[in-house]
Motif scaffolding. Sequence first.
Motif, PDB file in Angstrom:
ATOM      1  N   GLN A 117       0.694  -1.240   0.083  1.00 35.17           N
ATOM      2  CA  GLN A 117      -0.310  -0.324  -0.131  1.00 35.17           C
ATOM      3  C   GLN A 117       0.613   0.840   0.007  1.00 35.17           C
ATOM      4  OE1 GLN A 117      -2.248   0.898   3.363  1.00 35.17           O
ATOM      5  NE2 GLN A 117      -3.851   1.802   2.319  1.00 35.17           N
ATOM      6  N   SER A 171      -3.505  15.480  13.845  1.00 36.97           N
ATOM      7  CA  SER A 171      -2.808  16.354  13.459  1.00 36.97           C
ATOM      8  C   SER A 171      -2.478  16.980  14.821  1.00 36.97           C
ATOM      9  CB  SER A 171      -2.483  17.177  13.004  1.00 36.97           C
ATOM     10  OG  SER A 171      -4.238  18.368  13.330  1.00 36.97           O
ATOM     11  N   PRO A 194       2.914  12.833  14.918  1.00 34.36           N
ATOM     12  CA  PRO A 194       1.452  12.724  14.114  1.00 34.36           C
ATOM     13  C   PRO A 194       1.671  12.494  12.495  1.00 34.36           C
ATOM     14  CG  PRO A 194       2.507  15.068  14.276  1.00 34.36           C
ATOM     15  CD  PRO A 194       3.141  14.188  14.894  1.00 34.36           C
ATOM     16  N   ASN A 244       1.453   1.531   6.957  1.00 37.41           N
ATOM     17  CA  ASN A 244       0.529   0.438   7.363  1.00 37.41           C
ATOM     18  C   ASN A 244       1.347  -0.983   8.406  1.00 37.41           C
ATOM     19  OD1 ASN A 244       0.729  -1.238   4.654  1.00 37.41           O
ATOM     20  ND2 ASN A 244      -0.229  -2.430   6.128  1.00 37.41           N
ATOM     21  N   ARG A 245       2.500  -0.823   7.698  1.00 43.09           N
ATOM     22  CA  ARG A 245       3.542  -2.100   8.149  1.00 43.09           C
ATOM     23  C   ARG A 245       4.373  -1.391   9.264  1.00 43.09           C
ATOM     24  NH1 ARG A 245       7.315  -2.089   3.606  1.00 43.09           N
ATOM     25  NH2 ARG A 245       6.468  -0.073   3.397  1.00 43.09           N
ATOM     26  N   ALA A 269       3.203   0.724  11.346  1.00 41.16           N
ATOM     27  CA  ALA A 269       3.219   1.655  12.865  1.00 41.16           C
ATOM     28  C   ALA A 269       2.336   0.798  14.317  1.00 41.16           C
ATOM     29  CB  ALA A 269       0.692   1.683  12.163  1.00 41.16           C
ATOM     30  N   ALA A 285       0.916   0.181  17.803  1.00 49.54           N
ATOM     31  CA  ALA A 285       0.158   0.296  18.812  1.00 49.54           C
ATOM     32  C   ALA A 285      -0.328   2.040  19.045  1.00 49.54           C
ATOM     33  CB  ALA A 285      -0.036  -0.661  19.586  1.00 49.54           C
ATOM     34  N   ILE A 286      -1.716   2.118  18.559  1.00 48.36           N
ATOM     35  CA  ILE A 286      -1.600   4.352  19.116  1.00 48.36           C
ATOM     36  C   ILE A 286      -2.382   3.953  20.448  1.00 48.36           C
ATOM     37  CG2 ILE A 286      -3.111   6.097  17.824  1.00 48.36           C
ATOM     38  CD1 ILE A 286      -2.310   4.683  15.248  1.00 48.36           C
ATOM     39  N   VAL A 318      -3.480   8.248  22.116  1.00 50.67           N
ATOM     40  CA  VAL A 318      -4.687   8.953  21.852  1.00 50.67           C
ATOM     41  C   VAL A 318      -6.283   9.437  23.121  1.00 50.67           C
ATOM     42  CG1 VAL A 318      -6.890   9.671  20.215  1.00 50.67           C
ATOM     43  CG2 VAL A 318      -4.527   9.029  19.819  1.00 50.67           C
ATOM     44  N   MET A 363     -10.530   7.753  20.430  1.00 46.20           N
ATOM     45  CA  MET A 363     -10.221   6.582  19.745  1.00 46.20           C
ATOM     46  C   MET A 363     -10.873   6.344  18.450  1.00 46.20           C
ATOM     47  SD  MET A 363      -7.322   5.180  19.154  1.00 46.20           S
ATOM     48  CE  MET A 363      -6.222   4.865  20.672  1.00 46.20           C
ATOM     49  N   ALA A 364     -12.217   6.863  18.631  1.00 48.75           N
ATOM     50  CA  ALA A 364     -13.139   6.237  17.664  1.00 48.75           C
ATOM     51  C   ALA A 364     -13.039   6.744  16.557  1.00 48.75           C
ATOM     52  CB  ALA A 364     -14.545   5.840  18.236  1.00 48.75           C
ATOM     53  N   TYR A 393      -9.638   6.842  14.318  1.00 47.57           N
ATOM     54  CA  TYR A 393      -9.405   5.512  13.914  1.00 47.57           C
ATOM     55  C   TYR A 393     -10.558   5.798  11.770  1.00 47.57           C
ATOM     56  CZ  TYR A 393      -6.723   1.511  15.395  1.00 47.57           C
ATOM     57  OH  TYR A 393      -5.302   1.453  15.533  1.00 47.57           O
ATOM     58  N   TYR A 419      -8.481   7.849  10.202  1.00 51.51           N
ATOM     59  CA  TYR A 419      -6.886   7.081  10.122  1.00 51.51           C
ATOM     60  C   TYR A 419      -7.623   6.384   8.815  1.00 51.51           C
ATOM     61  CZ  TYR A 419      -3.018   3.484  10.180  1.00 51.51           C
ATOM     62  OH  TYR A 419      -2.230   2.903  10.312  1.00 51.51           O
ATOM     63  N   ARG A 420      -8.701   5.655   8.608  1.00 50.45           N
ATOM     64  CA  ARG A 420      -9.487   4.375   7.648  1.00 50.45           C
ATOM     65  C   ARG A 420      -9.589   5.400   6.209  1.00 50.45           C
ATOM     66  NH1 ARG A 420     -12.075  -0.365   7.277  1.00 50.45           N
ATOM     67  NH2 ARG A 420     -12.132  -0.715   9.988  1.00 50.45           N
ATOM     68  N   HIS A 454     -11.690   0.077  22.033  1.00 51.23           N
ATOM     69  CA  HIS A 454     -12.095   0.026  20.796  1.00 51.23           C
ATOM     70  C   HIS A 454     -12.107  -1.237  20.185  1.00 51.23           C
ATOM     71  CE1 HIS A 454     -12.272   3.999  21.947  1.00 51.23           C
ATOM     72  NE2 HIS A 454     -13.464   4.139  21.626  1.00 51.23           N
ATOM     73  N   TRP A 464      -9.472  -0.656  18.023  1.00 50.53           N
ATOM     74  CA  TRP A 464      -8.012  -0.563  17.872  1.00 50.53           C
ATOM     75  C   TRP A 464      -8.037  -2.101  18.180  1.00 50.53           C
ATOM     76  CZ3 TRP A 464      -5.225  -1.899  21.988  1.00 50.53           C
ATOM     77  CH2 TRP A 464      -3.563  -1.395  22.833  1.00 50.53           C
ATOM     78  N   ASN A 494      -4.582  -4.208  17.011  1.00 54.07           N
ATOM     79  CA  ASN A 494      -3.300  -4.563  17.165  1.00 54.07           C
ATOM     80  C   ASN A 494      -2.817  -5.762  17.278  1.00 54.07           C
ATOM     81  OD1 ASN A 494      -1.378  -1.875  17.659  1.00 54.07           O
ATOM     82  ND2 ASN A 494      -4.211  -1.252  18.195  1.00 54.07           N
ATOM     83  N   ARG A 507       3.215  -5.577  10.094  1.00 55.68           N
ATOM     84  CA  ARG A 507       1.861  -5.651   9.998  1.00 55.68           C
ATOM     85  C   ARG A 507       1.413  -6.373   8.534  1.00 55.68           C
ATOM     86  NH1 ARG A 507       0.206  -1.624  12.094  1.00 55.68           N
ATOM     87  NH2 ARG A 507      -0.756  -2.096  13.841  1.00 55.68           N
ATOM     88  N   LEU A 566      -5.344  -1.062   7.053  1.00 58.90           N
ATOM     89  CA  LEU A 566      -6.402  -0.411   8.348  1.00 58.90           C
ATOM     90  C   LEU A 566      -8.206  -1.097   6.929  1.00 58.90           C
ATOM     91  CD1 LEU A 566      -8.363   0.024  10.170  1.00 58.90           C
ATOM     92  CD2 LEU A 566      -8.109   2.770   9.243  1.00 58.90           C
ATOM     93  N   ARG A 567      -7.873  -0.812   5.845  1.00 62.48           N
ATOM     94  CA  ARG A 567      -8.267  -1.337   5.174  1.00 62.48           C
ATOM     95  C   ARG A 567      -9.141  -2.717   4.539  1.00 62.48           C
ATOM     96  NH1 ARG A 567      -4.821  -0.945  -0.317  1.00 62.48           N
ATOM     97  NH2 ARG A 567      -3.790  -2.450   0.068  1.00 62.48           N
TER      98      ARG A 567
END
Lengths: 380, 380
Positions: A196, A249, A270, A287-288, A290, A292-293, A296, A301-302, A305, A308-309, B25, B28, B32, B46, B50-51
């Motif tokens: 990706q 951000s 960020p 994605n590879r 990233a 655990a966040i 936030v 968090m919802a 995500y 992010y999506r 969540h 999340w 993870n 990973r 996320l997709r």
Amino acid sequence: MTQVAINESGNILVLDHNREQFRFHAVWLRDNAWDTETRSPSNGQRLIALRDIDPKVQISAAAVEGTTLKITFSPENKDVDYSIDWLIANAYDRPRVSEKGWLADSIETWDAMLNENVPSADFNHIASDPSAKRAWLESVARYGFGKLSGGPAEDQALMKVVQLFGFVRETNYGRHFEVRTEVNPTNLAFTGLGLQAHTDNPYRDPVPTIQVLYCLESSAAGGENMVVDGFKAAMRLKNENSAWFDVLSRYCAKFEYAGEKGVALTSRRPMIELAPDGELIAVRFNNRSAAAITDVPFEDMALYYEAYRRLGEIIDDTAMEVTFRLEPGECFIVDNTRVLHARKAYSGTGSRWLQGCYADKDGLLSTLASLQSSVQEAAE
Amino acid sequence: MTQVAINESGNILVLDHNREQFRFHAVWLRDNAWDTETRSPSNGQRLIALRDIDPKVQISAAAVEGTTLKITFSPENKDVDYSIDWLIANAYDRPRVSEKGWLADSIETWDAMLNENVPSADFNHIASDPSAKRAWLESVARYGFGKLSGGPAEDQALMKVVQLFGFVRETNYGRHFEVRTEVNPTNLAFTGLGLQAHTDNPYRDPVPTIQVLYCLESSAAGGENMVVDGFKAAMRLKNENSAWFDVLSRYCAKFEYAGEKGVALTSRRPMIELAPDGELIAVRFNNRSAAAITDVPFEDMALYYEAYRRLGEIIDDTAMEVTFRLEPGECFIVDNTRVLHARKAYSGTGSRWLQGCYADKDGLLSTLASLQSSVQEAAE
């Protein structure tokens, strides 16, 4: 037509230039004097520190003579000449963009429309012609990526590309790395998998700001390269929903890489990075790597995500992508703080061999600025 | 004692661990997961984006078994095991510091009191003993600087220091540079002048995050080195007047260097840099290369200069400085995003010859993290 006035206490000067007024503080003017006692004539560095300027510095006299503003500072009783053009160019008493995500004028965002007009040049041409090099570096600075063709299809030819503008950033992957299928890959980049669109090494801090990918062999089916303007993607996200832009951000993501012995890289930055005054200065998306966040708050968090999506969907949108196939002797460079790159999956038959390396954008912009000023000097 | 519950819609899980509650969540948790389809067992990267996770992901079942949390995700119908310790360590449902200028726990600020206890080690000891190397790197990470003694007094010995933890950052000054008196210096560092404490190369973006200065000859009178903790200075500024701290972190300064042919480096970054959530992450301070500050509005410029002046006074305060003299075969390294360094003027008689180079802190922290985890594994 230029006129000058000083306020009663002598701490503010007003320059009236072509009916526009610009105010300057006495301390700012004194600090930015260009006389030979304040600035080294040979290298331009400031010879004094702010501690050498009296906190009570005032302007005791000021006069315009042609294109020069002549100022006397007290209590030093020091005369300094300023170029009025320089003062106008550096005037800070002016309206400002306050919207988050503003971009410098030198930057132009793009989408798939740029497929018609990929910033390209011939390696030998820019290696031998400074004005061709300047033009290509300008488009790299403007679009965040550029292609070169006609280079040698030989081991480490990418070093010759870096030498055009700067210096290699050596990392745990070496001064350069081989991008081809490996049996026990330390990184998924070294497989035939599609990847990706991503920025490289967000787990590094500072992140490498330039990446060069140079093709040496290309007979396998597939493996096309794609680039996506991360700044365009971020601004599209903002236009769809500014809360998405804000949440990406406002909080730091985390990134990590520990795929080889002795290496455990982590960063906390960020996905969308703004300067303190809101300028969009960097995008990180991978994605590879990233991790655990965790920075936030639960309440956001919802939304995080969701944003992010959606950013990923925008990045995956074919309307955003510029695609090309590298042939041997061709390469591309990306501003890794801005432009994401991807490659399509490729098959096991035939070969695909790229070499990659990192470098830094400040060196590239320095080379460009130096070329621009020599061209300007030649024209004067 | 650990208990688990899922909310009615299945999008939030509550872990009750030793009477503390942590909410997670579903998205999340799914993102993870550490199963072999989600994460590469060989390099930890990973394998999905996320997709690849259904936006409607829910937790359909969850149970605690010893130190493991077992979750089933729908609509995927996928079972994933989590280490409860890992979840607690990465829980994001917790109170946060919101004060600007917070510092990571791994960092300790200091002033002249540290003169009694300068973080030091013997070059040969840390080159041969991983636990000695770990201890020294830990103190460099904690204090932002460290001294080494007992190294070879030979040309380019500083490269051996960099090899202990990372890679050289090459710049227009070369892979390394000579710090001794020059007749036509491209930089004031290459004179006998005293230099106010500063961070190096703020005109570079990214700035070099580590500097090494290695002594080869030292018979001239004077030339002592000093270091000052920029984070301590910034926090002292904040304690004196938070408006000063705010104005230096809210606006970008500018820095430039064009002291040699073909080089025109510029940057636009704040003197006090905060992460978006307020963490103090960098200080830039250098009178020689500060360019005209043009990104502060007229209304705030007087306050800005007041803050800039006061920060300089704090940096110059001898109560802040750690001073030492380098002898041949000795060196020090600084975190150039945090610790300022200076040198006193030195005379023309005798010699003073240092070699310097830049490197990156992420490599140093990676080496440290890797040493820490091998020591931990050995202990388990």
